[in-house]
Write a protein that holds these residues in place. Structure first.
Motif, PDB file in Angstrom:
ATOM      1  N   ASP A  24       0.822  -1.206   0.000  1.00 42.59           N
ATOM      2  CA  ASP A  24       0.000   0.000   0.000  1.00 42.59           C
ATOM      3  C   ASP A  24       0.854   1.254   0.000  1.00 42.59           C
ATOM      4  N   LEU A  25       1.880   1.279   0.842  1.00 43.94           N
ATOM      5  CA  LEU A  25       2.754   2.453   0.893  1.00 43.94           C
ATOM      6  C   LEU A  25       3.475   2.677  -0.429  1.00 43.94           C
ATOM      7  N   LYS A  26       3.923   1.588  -1.045  1.00 45.03           N
ATOM      8  CA  LYS A  26       4.589   1.717  -2.348  1.00 45.03           C
ATOM      9  C   LYS A  26       3.620   2.268  -3.389  1.00 45.03           C
ATOM     10  N   THR A  27       2.390   1.780  -3.355  1.00 43.90           N
ATOM     11  CA  THR A  27       1.383   2.251  -4.306  1.00 43.90           C
ATOM     12  C   THR A  27       1.078   3.721  -4.092  1.00 43.90           C
ATOM     13  N   PHE A  28       0.851   4.117  -2.841  1.00 47.31           N
ATOM     14  CA  PHE A  28       0.589   5.530  -2.557  1.00 47.31           C
ATOM     15  C   PHE A  28       1.726   6.405  -3.077  1.00 47.31           C
ATOM     16  N   ALA A  29       2.960   6.002  -2.781  1.00 50.16           N
ATOM     17  CA  ALA A  29       4.117   6.804  -3.188  1.00 50.16           C
ATOM     18  C   ALA A  29       4.248   6.857  -4.705  1.00 50.16           C
ATOM     19  N   ALA A  30       4.053   5.711  -5.351  1.00 49.85           N
ATOM     20  CA  ALA A  30       4.181   5.667  -6.814  1.00 49.85           C
ATOM     21  C   ALA A  30       3.161   6.573  -7.495  1.00 49.85           C
ATOM     22  N   LEU A  31       2.017   6.760  -6.845  1.00 54.91           N
ATOM     23  CA  LEU A  31       0.955   7.580  -7.429  1.00 54.91           C
ATOM     24  C   LEU A  31       0.933   8.996  -6.862  1.00 54.91           C
ATOM     25  N   GLY A  32       1.988   9.344  -6.112  1.00 49.89           N
ATOM     26  CA  GLY A  32       2.179  10.724  -5.700  1.00 49.89           C
ATOM     27  C   GLY A  32       1.479  11.150  -4.431  1.00 49.89           C
ATOM     28  N   CYS A  33       1.044  10.189  -3.614  1.00 52.54           N
ATOM     29  CA  CYS A  33       0.341  10.533  -2.385  1.00 52.54           C
ATOM     30  C   CYS A  33       1.201  10.281  -1.152  1.00 52.54           C
ATOM     31  N   TYR A  34       0.760  10.866  -0.038  1.00 50.28           N
ATOM     32  CA  TYR A  34       1.438  10.717   1.243  1.00 50.28           C
ATOM     33  C   TYR A  34       0.763   9.579   2.000  1.00 50.28           C
ATOM     34  N   GLY A  35       1.503   8.480   2.208  1.00 50.41           N
ATOM     35  CA  GLY A  35       0.936   7.299   2.827  1.00 50.41           C
ATOM     36  C   GLY A  35       1.111   7.250   4.322  1.00 50.41           C
ATOM     37  N   MET A  36       0.073   6.783   5.016  1.00 48.50           N
ATOM     38  CA  MET A  36       0.108   6.590   6.464  1.00 48.50           C
ATOM     39  C   MET A  36      -0.424   5.198   6.764  1.00 48.50           C
ATOM     40  N   THR A  37      -0.114   4.683   7.961  1.00 50.21           N
ATOM     41  CA  THR A  37      -0.498   3.309   8.249  1.00 50.21           C
ATOM     42  C   THR A  37      -1.028   3.130   9.669  1.00 50.21           C
ATOM     43  N   VAL A  38      -1.950   2.189   9.781  1.00 49.48           N
ATOM     44  CA  VAL A  38      -2.362   1.599  11.049  1.00 49.48           C
ATOM     45  C   VAL A  38      -2.179   0.097  10.871  1.00 49.48           C
ATOM     46  N   ILE A  39      -1.245  -0.490  11.596  1.00 44.91           N
ATOM     47  CA  ILE A  39      -0.909  -1.898  11.409  1.00 44.91           C
ATOM     48  C   ILE A  39      -1.780  -2.759  12.327  1.00 44.91           C
ATOM     49  N   THR A  40      -2.515  -3.692  11.734  1.00 47.19           N
ATOM     50  CA  THR A  40      -3.429  -4.552  12.495  1.00 47.19           C
ATOM     51  C   THR A  40      -2.780  -5.862  12.916  1.00 47.19           C
ATOM     52  N   ALA A  41      -1.765  -6.300  12.183  1.00 46.13           N
ATOM     53  CA  ALA A  41      -1.068  -7.549  12.493  1.00 46.13           C
ATOM     54  C   ALA A  41       0.245  -7.558  11.734  1.00 46.13           C
ATOM     55  N   THR A  42       1.207  -8.318  12.242  1.00 44.46           N
ATOM     56  CA  THR A  42       2.423  -8.555  11.480  1.00 44.46           C
ATOM     57  C   THR A  42       2.429 -10.015  11.045  1.00 44.46           C
ATOM     58  N   THR A  43       3.020 -10.284   9.901  1.00 44.46           N
ATOM     59  CA  THR A  43       3.108 -11.655   9.416  1.00 44.46           C
ATOM     60  C   THR A  43       4.567 -12.022   9.160  1.00 44.46           C
ATOM     61  N   ALA A  44       4.852 -13.293   9.312  1.00 43.03           N
ATOM     62  CA  ALA A  44       6.132 -13.835   8.854  1.00 43.03           C
ATOM     63  C   ALA A  44       5.838 -14.502   7.523  1.00 43.03           C
ATOM     64  N   GLN A  45       6.294 -13.904   6.455  1.00 40.85           N
ATOM     65  CA  GLN A  45       6.008 -14.461   5.135  1.00 40.85           C
ATOM     66  C   GLN A  45       7.071 -14.058   4.134  1.00 40.85           C
ATOM     67  N   ASN A  46       7.093 -14.784   3.031  1.00 43.36           N
ATOM     68  CA  ASN A  46       7.962 -14.466   1.907  1.00 43.36           C
ATOM     69  C   ASN A  46       7.215 -14.806   0.630  1.00 43.36           C
ATOM     70  N   THR A  47       7.909 -14.914  -0.476  1.00 43.33           N
ATOM     71  CA  THR A  47       7.224 -15.171  -1.737  1.00 43.33           C
ATOM     72  C   THR A  47       6.660 -16.579  -1.822  1.00 43.33           C
ATOM     73  N   LYS A  48       7.037 -17.433  -0.877  1.00 47.40           N
ATOM     74  CA  LYS A  48       6.555 -18.822  -0.877  1.00 47.40           C
ATOM     75  C   LYS A  48       5.341 -19.036   0.015  1.00 47.40           C
ATOM     76  N   GLY A  49       5.045 -18.074   0.888  1.00 46.13           N
ATOM     77  CA  GLY A  49       3.854 -18.221   1.704  1.00 46.13           C
ATOM     78  C   GLY A  49       3.971 -17.587   3.072  1.00 46.13           C
ATOM     79  N   VAL A  50       2.879 -17.689   3.837  1.00 45.31           N
ATOM     80  CA  VAL A  50       2.794 -17.157   5.197  1.00 45.31           C
ATOM     81  C   VAL A  50       3.074 -18.275   6.187  1.00 45.31           C
ATOM     82  N   THR A  51       3.923 -18.006   7.163  1.00 42.24           N
ATOM     83  CA  THR A  51       4.247 -19.029   8.161  1.00 42.24           C
ATOM     84  C   THR A  51       3.743 -18.675   9.556  1.00 42.24           C
ATOM     85  N   ALA A  52       3.469 -17.407   9.816  1.00 42.49           N
ATOM     86  CA  ALA A  52       2.991 -17.030  11.143  1.00 42.49           C
ATOM     87  C   ALA A  52       2.339 -15.653  11.101  1.00 42.49           C
TER      88      ALA A  52
END
Length: 275
Positions: A24-52
């Protein structure tokens, strides 16, 4: 004096950077907007999948959101991963005071690798409490099937589900047809003001589609923040994501499903050639 066009993402964190808050932040920045966040959860993941998944305490989610709304009010809000009913209740409590801010909700329920990202009771809370605040719901076909209660696997069932789910929403729903095994992608936008609008685009052959749904909903939120109407905002978001997929299709990131190329301007990127 001037100000940035601020857009808020309320979602989970993707440690690999391809989806969730990071996309989301990358998208906001790429389209010229100022991005802010509220994080609801963190995940342990990579391109192969989510582990936690690690859930952020609801009170801290509330504190994040209050801090934002007390200072830099967004022009639009994108909501992604909500894994517990308590989180839904916190968001509804605060966001109900800002009906003028458009909300795009991407109902993240299951990861591409099949990892369940949401509790069953959360779905009920979302439908009863959050849906009335949402300007646009953006489910893929799997998420639509869960919400509709029937399998959605073709264009006809997408139409039936769209008409049914629109009754629970104040404004619009975009059902994404990217999971259909067809050469042309059809996304169906149902709105109470304009009925059905079908968006079409050629499917791009790429394994780098991790974070597509997150990026699309974020880009649509940008469109709404820029003052576009719903159809134009959806068209704006789809155009951005299609280009991000196209310019990322030949890039290798990790050993699984790679991300989009959010910053796809070739003249502004440094890309290493691989042997």
């Amino acid at each position: 004096m001037k100000e940035y066009i601020a857009v808020l993402s309320i979602a989970g964190s993707d440690s690999s950077g391809g989806a969730g808050i990071q996309a989301d932040l990358k998208t906001f920045a790429a389209l010229g907007c100022y991005g802010m966040t509220v994080i609801t959860a963190t995940t342990a993941q990579n391109t192969k999948g989510v582990t936690a998944i690690h859930s952020i305490p609801p009170m801290h989610i509330k504190e994040q959101l209050l801090a934002i709304m007390d200072d830099i009010k967004p022009k639009a809000i994108k909501i992604g991963m909500l894994d517990r009913p308590e989180v839904v209740e916190v968001l509804v409590e605060i966001l109900s005071y800002y009906p003028q801010i458009p909300i795009v909700f991407d109902p993240v329920m299951v990861s591409t690798s099949g990892f369940k990202l949401i509790q069953d009771e959360t779905i009920k809370a979302i439908r009863q409490k959050l849906f009335p605040l949402v300007s646009l719901l953006t489910p893929n076909m799997d998420e639509t099937s869960i919400l509709y209660g029937k399998e959605v696997n073709n264009l006809e069932s997408m139409k039936e589900a769209g008409e049914y789910l629109l009754q629970e929403l104040p404004e619009a729903i975009l059902i994404k047809g990217g999971h259909l095994d067809e050469s042309v992608i059809r996304d169906l936008l149902y709105s109470k003001s304009n009925g059905l609008k079908v968006f079409k685009s050629d499917k791009i052959n790429s394994q780098n589609v991790h974070g597509t749904g997150c990026s699309l909903s974020a880009a649509i939120a940008v469109g709404l923040a820029l003052g576009k109407d719903m159809e134009d905002a959806v068209d704006f978001g789809r155009d951005y994501v299609n280009k991000a997929i196209f310019y990322g299709k030949d890039i290798i990131t990790g050993n699984g499903n790679g991300p989009l190329n959010h910053f796809f301007n070739p003249q502004k990127q440094i890309i290493n050639e691989m042997d």
